[in-house]
Motif scaffolding. Structure first.
Motif, PDB file in Angstrom:
ATOM      1  N   LYS A  37       1.738   8.962 -13.282  1.00  0.00           N
ATOM      2  CA  LYS A  37       0.397   8.797 -12.752  1.00  0.00           C
ATOM      3  C   LYS A  37       0.073   7.319 -12.583  1.00  0.00           C
ATOM      4  O   LYS A  37       0.596   6.472 -13.311  1.00  0.00           O
ATOM      5  N   ILE A  38      -0.803   7.028 -11.627  1.00  0.00           N
ATOM      6  CA  ILE A  38      -1.194   5.653 -11.334  1.00  0.00           C
ATOM      7  C   ILE A  38      -2.605   5.438 -11.858  1.00  0.00           C
ATOM      8  O   ILE A  38      -3.551   6.095 -11.401  1.00  0.00           O
ATOM      9  N   ARG A  39      -2.763   4.548 -12.814  1.00  0.00           N
ATOM     10  CA  ARG A  39      -4.086   4.310 -13.385  1.00  0.00           C
ATOM     11  C   ARG A  39      -5.024   3.766 -12.307  1.00  0.00           C
ATOM     12  O   ARG A  39      -4.704   2.811 -11.614  1.00  0.00           O
ATOM     13  N   GLY A  40      -6.152   4.406 -12.149  1.00  0.00           N
ATOM     14  CA  GLY A  40      -7.102   3.987 -11.133  1.00  0.00           C
ATOM     15  C   GLY A  40      -6.858   4.611  -9.773  1.00  0.00           C
ATOM     16  O   GLY A  40      -7.686   4.482  -8.878  1.00  0.00           O
ATOM     17  N   GLY A  41      -5.697   5.286  -9.611  1.00  0.00           N
ATOM     18  CA  GLY A  41      -5.410   5.955  -8.357  1.00  0.00           C
ATOM     19  C   GLY A  41      -4.652   5.090  -7.360  1.00  0.00           C
ATOM     20  O   GLY A  41      -4.537   3.869  -7.509  1.00  0.00           O
ATOM     21  N   ALA A  42      -4.133   5.754  -6.318  1.00  0.00           N
ATOM     22  CA  ALA A  42      -3.332   5.053  -5.309  1.00  0.00           C
ATOM     23  C   ALA A  42      -4.139   4.011  -4.560  1.00  0.00           C
ATOM     24  O   ALA A  42      -3.601   2.971  -4.164  1.00  0.00           O
ATOM     25  N   ALA A  43      -5.431   4.270  -4.349  1.00  0.00           N
ATOM     26  CA  ALA A  43      -6.257   3.312  -3.613  1.00  0.00           C
ATOM     27  C   ALA A  43      -6.304   1.968  -4.335  1.00  0.00           C
ATOM     28  O   ALA A  43      -6.243   0.897  -3.706  1.00  0.00           O
ATOM     29  N   ALA A  44      -6.410   1.992  -5.657  1.00  0.00           N
ATOM     30  CA  ALA A  44      -6.428   0.757  -6.432  1.00  0.00           C
ATOM     31  C   ALA A  44      -5.088   0.038  -6.324  1.00  0.00           C
ATOM     32  O   ALA A  44      -5.036  -1.195  -6.201  1.00  0.00           O
ATOM     33  N   LEU A  45      -4.001   0.798  -6.362  1.00  0.00           N
ATOM     34  CA  LEU A  45      -2.678   0.187  -6.241  1.00  0.00           C
ATOM     35  C   LEU A  45      -2.498  -0.436  -4.867  1.00  0.00           C
ATOM     36  O   LEU A  45      -1.993  -1.562  -4.733  1.00  0.00           O
ATOM     37  N   LEU A  46      -2.897   0.289  -3.815  1.00  0.00           N
ATOM     38  CA  LEU A  46      -2.776  -0.251  -2.466  1.00  0.00           C
ATOM     39  C   LEU A  46      -3.581  -1.544  -2.320  1.00  0.00           C
ATOM     40  O   LEU A  46      -3.128  -2.503  -1.681  1.00  0.00           O
ATOM     41  N   ALA A  47      -4.751  -1.574  -2.924  1.00  0.00           N
ATOM     42  CA  ALA A  47      -5.564  -2.795  -2.878  1.00  0.00           C
ATOM     43  C   ALA A  47      -4.830  -3.940  -3.547  1.00  0.00           C
ATOM     44  O   ALA A  47      -4.830  -5.076  -3.049  1.00  0.00           O
ATOM     45  N   GLY A  48      -4.165  -3.671  -4.668  1.00  0.00           N
ATOM     46  CA  GLY A  48      -3.413  -4.700  -5.368  1.00  0.00           C
ATOM     47  C   GLY A  48      -2.215  -5.194  -4.579  1.00  0.00           C
ATOM     48  O   GLY A  48      -1.757  -6.323  -4.781  1.00  0.00           O
ATOM     49  N   LEU A  49      -1.706  -4.348  -3.673  1.00  0.00           N
ATOM     50  CA  LEU A  49      -0.571  -4.745  -2.821  1.00  0.00           C
ATOM     51  C   LEU A  49      -1.022  -5.464  -1.558  1.00  0.00           C
ATOM     52  O   LEU A  49      -0.197  -5.809  -0.711  1.00  0.00           O
ATOM     53  N   GLY A  50      -2.334  -5.667  -1.422  1.00  0.00           N
ATOM     54  CA  GLY A  50      -2.848  -6.340  -0.228  1.00  0.00           C
ATOM     55  C   GLY A  50      -3.160  -5.410   0.915  1.00  0.00           C
ATOM     56  O   GLY A  50      -3.334  -5.853   2.051  1.00  0.00           O
ATOM     57  N   HIS A  51      -3.229  -4.118   0.625  1.00  0.00           N
ATOM     58  CA  HIS A  51      -3.512  -3.121   1.661  1.00  0.00           C
ATOM     59  C   HIS A  51      -4.697  -2.256   1.237  1.00  0.00           C
ATOM     60  O   HIS A  51      -4.618  -1.023   1.229  1.00  0.00           O
ATOM     61  N   ALA A  52      -5.779  -2.889   0.880  1.00  0.00           N
ATOM     62  CA  ALA A  52      -6.955  -2.151   0.434  1.00  0.00           C
ATOM     63  C   ALA A  52      -7.422  -1.201   1.524  1.00  0.00           C
ATOM     64  O   ALA A  52      -7.546  -1.585   2.695  1.00  0.00           O
ATOM     65  N   PRO A  53      -7.678   0.049   1.190  1.00  0.00           N
ATOM     66  CA  PRO A  53      -8.185   0.994   2.189  1.00  0.00           C
ATOM     67  C   PRO A  53      -9.489   0.487   2.806  1.00  0.00           C
ATOM     68  O   PRO A  53     -10.417   0.117   2.092  1.00  0.00           O
ATOM     69  N   ALA A  54      -9.502   0.424   4.132  1.00  0.00           N
ATOM     70  CA  ALA A  54     -10.697  -0.062   4.834  1.00  0.00           C
ATOM     71  C   ALA A  54     -11.344   1.019   5.684  1.00  0.00           C
ATOM     72  O   ALA A  54     -12.549   0.970   5.935  1.00  0.00           O
ATOM     73  N   ARG A  55     -10.562   2.000   6.104  1.00  0.00           N
ATOM     74  CA  ARG A  55     -11.093   3.051   6.970  1.00  0.00           C
ATOM     75  C   ARG A  55     -10.318   4.340   6.714  1.00  0.00           C
ATOM     76  O   ARG A  55      -9.111   4.306   6.512  1.00  0.00           O
ATOM     77  N   THR A  56     -11.025   5.452   6.712  1.00  0.00           N
ATOM     78  CA  THR A  56     -10.405   6.758   6.471  1.00  0.00           C
ATOM     79  C   THR A  56     -10.782   7.714   7.589  1.00  0.00           C
ATOM     80  O   THR A  56     -11.950   7.806   7.963  1.00  0.00           O
ATOM     81  N   LEU A  57      -9.791   8.414   8.096  1.00  0.00           N
ATOM     82  CA  LEU A  57     -10.000   9.410   9.142  1.00  0.00           C
ATOM     83  C   LEU A  57      -9.668  10.779   8.564  1.00  0.00           C
ATOM     84  O   LEU A  57      -8.567  10.997   8.053  1.00  0.00           O
ATOM     85  N   ASP A  58     -10.610  11.708   8.627  1.00  0.00           N
ATOM     86  CA  ASP A  58     -10.400  13.068   8.135  1.00  0.00           C
ATOM     87  C   ASP A  58     -10.419  14.056   9.285  1.00  0.00           C
ATOM     88  O   ASP A  58     -11.276  13.966  10.167  1.00  0.00           O
ATOM     89  N   ARG A  59      -9.484  14.989   9.257  1.00  0.00           N
ATOM     90  CA  ARG A  59      -9.473  16.102  10.194  1.00  0.00           C
ATOM     91  C   ARG A  59      -9.476  17.379   9.349  1.00  0.00           C
ATOM     92  O   ARG A  59      -8.528  17.631   8.604  1.00  0.00           O
ATOM     93  N   VAL A  60     -10.546  18.150   9.445  1.00  0.00           N
ATOM     94  CA  VAL A  60     -10.740  19.306   8.570  1.00  0.00           C
ATOM     95  C   VAL A  60     -10.586  20.596   9.362  1.00  0.00           C
ATOM     96  O   VAL A  60     -11.121  20.719  10.466  1.00  0.00           O
ATOM     97  N   SER A  61      -9.872  21.546   8.794  1.00  0.00           N
ATOM     98  CA  SER A  61      -9.679  22.832   9.454  1.00  0.00           C
ATOM     99  C   SER A  61      -9.596  23.928   8.399  1.00  0.00           C
ATOM    100  O   SER A  61      -9.413  23.664   7.212  1.00  0.00           O
ATOM    101  N   ALA A  62      -9.752  25.161   8.834  1.00  0.00           N
ATOM    102  CA  ALA A  62      -9.568  26.331   7.974  1.00  0.00           C
ATOM    103  C   ALA A  62      -8.269  27.008   8.374  1.00  0.00           C
ATOM    104  O   ALA A  62      -8.020  27.227   9.566  1.00  0.00           O
ATOM    105  N   ARG A  63      -7.431  27.323   7.399  1.00  0.00           N
ATOM    106  CA  ARG A  63      -6.141  27.940   7.686  1.00  0.00           C
ATOM    107  C   ARG A  63      -5.831  29.033   6.677  1.00  0.00           C
ATOM    108  O   ARG A  63      -6.368  29.043   5.566  1.00  0.00           O
TER     109      ARG A  63
END
Length: 255
Positions: free
Chosen positions: A177-203
């Motif tokens: 497990k990654i403490r703080g989650g993947a978003a925190a790790l990505l930020a530490g790598l210089g790739h902080a999440p800046a925008r999120t695109l969601d596509r939602v469907s029922a299946r």
């Protein structure tokens, strides 16, 4: 072309139709948590159904974890009938030393959340993931497969993919497990999440989803395909998040 007033004939068995109408009343709040469902006699009269048919309908709702009941007592709506999930609450990196945001958001509602890491592997991703991550034809990604639960009940199956050149030799590629989650790790790598695109469907659930989420029937699942981009508009994560459609709903706010 059919006329506007024409409707299809509902060929589902009567007990499934009864369950569908009661399920809608539960999910819309007309039958609130703790409320007793109408008596068997009232349901028999309302739907022109036999006692056995009504009991089969109620059993479906019990299996779906929407109601509870025991012999000789009224069937009542469960306290936690449908959870509203706000993606904005959990998509940001955790502050230094803080737990994963999903755990914090659940605790604020008085619920206990847990995350089980099921698999970490370098894989050839599905076509939609490869396209979203802009991978070459032979490109790979690191898959982190997780199962989220609330109060001991499975809630969401997650398949998160990260470009191999970004994830290799980082905690994203390690089965821990990654403490703080993947978003925190990505930020530490210089790739902080800046925008999120969601596509939602029922299946209709896959076999894996059906088993992992302990689904009682083939009710649709709520599927979110999520792509996370950093400040340079590079896709750094693509995820497939699957929840039981009758237990969860998504809430988005737009300014």
């Amino acid at each position: 072309m059919p006329k506007a007033e024409e409707t299809a004939v509902d060929r589902r068995p009567l007990h499934e139709r009864i369950a569908a109408d009661l399920r809608d009343e539960i999910m819309s709040g007309d039958l609130a948590p703790g409320d007793a469902l109408p008596s068997t006699q009232r349901l028999k009269d309302r739907f022109d159904a036999s006692n056995a048919t009504v009991q089969k309908a109620l059993q479906l709702l019990k299996d779906e974890r929407l109601v509870v009941g025991r012999a000789g007592a009224a069937v009542t709506v469960r306290e936690h009938r449908q959870e509203t999930v706000r993606p904005a609450d959990t998509g940001l990196p955790a502050a230094a030393g803080e737990p994963y945001p999903l755990l914090t958001a659940a605790a604020a509602k008085g619920r206990r959340a847990a995350i089980d890491l099921l698999e970490v592997a370098e894989v050839t991703p599905p076509a939609e993931v490869a396209a979203a991550l802009r991978l070459d034809a032979d490109g790979t990604a690191f898959l982190r497969r997780q199962l989220l639960s609330y109060d001991g009940e499975p809630a969401e199956l997650v398949r998160a993919y990260y470009p191999a050149d970004l994830a290799r030799d980082t905690a994203l590629s390690v089965p821990r497990k990654i403490r703080g989650g993947a978003a925190a790790l990505l930020a530490g790598l210089g790739h902080a999440p800046a925008r999120t695109l969601d596509r939602v469907s029922a299946r209709i659930p896959t076999q894996e989803q059906y088993g992992a989420l302990l689904l009682p029937t083939d009710l649709p699942v709520l599927r979110t395909f999520r792509v996370v981009l950093d400040g340079a508009e590079r896709p750094v994560e693509a995820s497939v998040l699957v929840k039981a459609g009758h237990l969860y709903e998504l809430e988005y706010a737009f300014a």
